[in-house]
Design an enzyme around this catalytic site. Structure first.
Site, PDB file in Angstrom:
ATOM      1  N   ASP A 166      30.821   8.910 106.203  1.00 28.28           N
ATOM      2  CA  ASP A 166      30.009   8.308 107.344  1.00 28.28           C
ATOM      3  C   ASP A 166      30.655   6.979 107.601  1.00 28.28           C
ATOM      4  OD1 ASP A 166      27.954   7.513 108.990  1.00 28.28           O
ATOM      5  OD2 ASP A 166      26.411   7.510 107.321  1.00 28.28           O
ATOM      6  N   ASP A 226      22.277   9.460 114.947  1.00 28.14           N
ATOM      7  CA  ASP A 226      21.011  10.112 114.153  1.00 28.14           C
ATOM      8  C   ASP A 226      19.910  10.832 115.021  1.00 28.14           C
ATOM      9  OD1 ASP A 226      22.695   8.999 112.428  1.00 28.14           O
ATOM     10  OD2 ASP A 226      21.079   7.980 111.342  1.00 28.14           O
TER      11      ASP A 226
END
Ligand code: GLA
Length: 410
Positions: A166, A226
């Site tokens: 990430d 997200d």
């Protein structure tokens, strides 16, 4: 004499030829074997979109080892494992300190990472972990920057099968043009660690990872930011934006390399059952990784039935690995279709509007002529023959999902 000499020459050359032939055959065999091995080594563990569960939207940064073990037990017992959910992925916030040599250790909420991986494996699942190319993860824990090789070795030692990488703080140490190299670096380290691990890129679609992801050995890459900004809560409109954003990206997905619109929110607050079915349908049509991320202990039977609908999962997991595409968009009504094996197609009719609306798909728009047999994948009911088009009333924020096959009749 001459005949004898000729014969010897012939015999010798035949022997040489046979030897050369054998050598050649051995060489060919060796090359084939080597290629076979290379193929076996590089053959993707993500031939169909990975399915599993992830800690993030369930427990966020408070996650503990006991909660992961409980999720494993829940999936083994509630039908998710049988339906194909395989990976148990620990997201952010497991990291502790690095030791004097630079090796990472888990924090006090994860006292025995190897033991946890063994627990996951013993119950027939695979174990996933999370890190960042930056110095810190998004949750502020230690990232892999300048420790890529050591971290990959540690993951292999623990028995990790899946790594989510990430971006988070990596912009502090890398320029945008170095992003690809940063992801490549970890892939190389994982390969050197000699344990097959699914490689999941998460850079929110910033640098179009669908273009270079397969080149750096990525098996999946996030296409957007997200799906939800909050733990345990999903806003419907945002989910639809994220899912529908994949329009046009379908050509980049295929066996071993998938577009990832983030995790399944079924079970989390904010969504009703129609909206849950919508996510499951859209994600399956997108051939998206089906990674549930909710507290499984709180799933209602109706939510569980949505997560484990075999007909819908079969659309996602179809062996051709062809991602669906947008067929039409009329205001809040969208029609998406996905080509399946066996000359079948799955079609989703979505209504993002605030009241029920009619929707329809013309078969000629999805390359079908003549009559089709249709089956409703949520009602699990055969709908008989249809000619020309299929029409239905779609509930507010709902979906009708069908599978169709040409009946062979005009
Ligand atoms: C980012 C990612 C999320 C999650 C969190 C963890 O926001 O996109 O999927 O991993 O970090 O901190």
């Amino acid at each position: 004499m001459l005949k004898g000499t000729m014969q010897r020459i012939l015999e010798n050359s035949t022997r040489v030829a046979i030897k050369a032939g054998t050598l050649f055959a051995i060489l060919v065999l060796a090359i084939l074997l080597a290629e076979g091995c290379a193929e076996a080594q590089s053959s993707s563990p993500a031939a169909t979109p990975p399915m599993g569960w992830n800690t993030w939207y369930a427990f966020g940064c408070r996650v503990t080892e006991a909660e992961v073990r409980a999720a494993v037990d829940a999936m083994a017992a509630n039908g998710m494992k049988a339906a194909g959910y395989e990976y148990v992925n620990l997201d952010d916030c497991w990291q502790g300190k690095r030791d004097a040599k630079g090796f990472i250790h888990s924090n006090e909420r994860f006292p025995d990472m190897k033991g946890l991986a063994e627990y996951v494996h013993r119950r027939g699942f695979k174990f996933g972990i999370y890190s960042s190319p930056g110095p810190k993860t998004c949750g502020g824990y230690a990232g892999s920057y300048r420790h890529e090789k050591q971290d990959a070795e540690t993951y292999a030692k623990w028995g990790v099968d899946f790594v989510k990488y990430d971006w988070c703080s990596a912009s502090q140490v890398y320029k945008p043009r170095q992003l690809k190299a940063a992801y490549e670096k970890m892939r190389k380290s994982l390969l050197r660690a000699r344990r097959p691990m699914v490689y999941s890129l998460c850079e929110y679609g910033m640098e179009a990872p669908w273009l270079w992801g397969p080149g750096v050995g990525a098996n999946l890459w996030r296409t957007t930011d997200d799906v939800s900004n909050r733990i345990d809560f999903q806003e419907y409109q945002r989910m639809m934006f994220v899912g529908f954003s994949e329009a046009g990206l379908e050509r980049y997905a295929g066996p071993g390399h998938w577009n990832n619109p983030d995790m399944l929110q079924i079970g989390n607050r904010g969504l009703n059952l129609d909206e849950d079915k919508t996510q499951m349908s859209l994600w399956s049509l997108l051939a998206a990784p089906l990674i549930s991320s909710t507290d499984l202990a709180r799933l209602t039977p109706a939510q569980l039935a949505i997560l484990t609908n075999r007909d819908v999962i079969a659309v996602d997991q179809d062996s051709l690995g062809i991602e669906g595409h947008r067929v039409s968009q009329t205001g809040p009504v969208e029609v998406w279709a996905k080509t399946l094996s066996g000359s079948r197609l799955a079609v989703g009719l979505f209504n993002s509007g605030e009241s029920p609306l009619p929707a329809s798909v013309r078969f000629s728009d999805i390359g079908i002529s003549g009559a089709v047999q249709a089956r409703d994948l949520w009602q699990r009911k055969d709908l008989g023959k249809h000619r020309g088009r299929f029409s239905a009333e779609i509930p507010k924020h709902g979906v009708v999902m069908i599978e169709i096959q040409s009946s062979g009749e005009p």
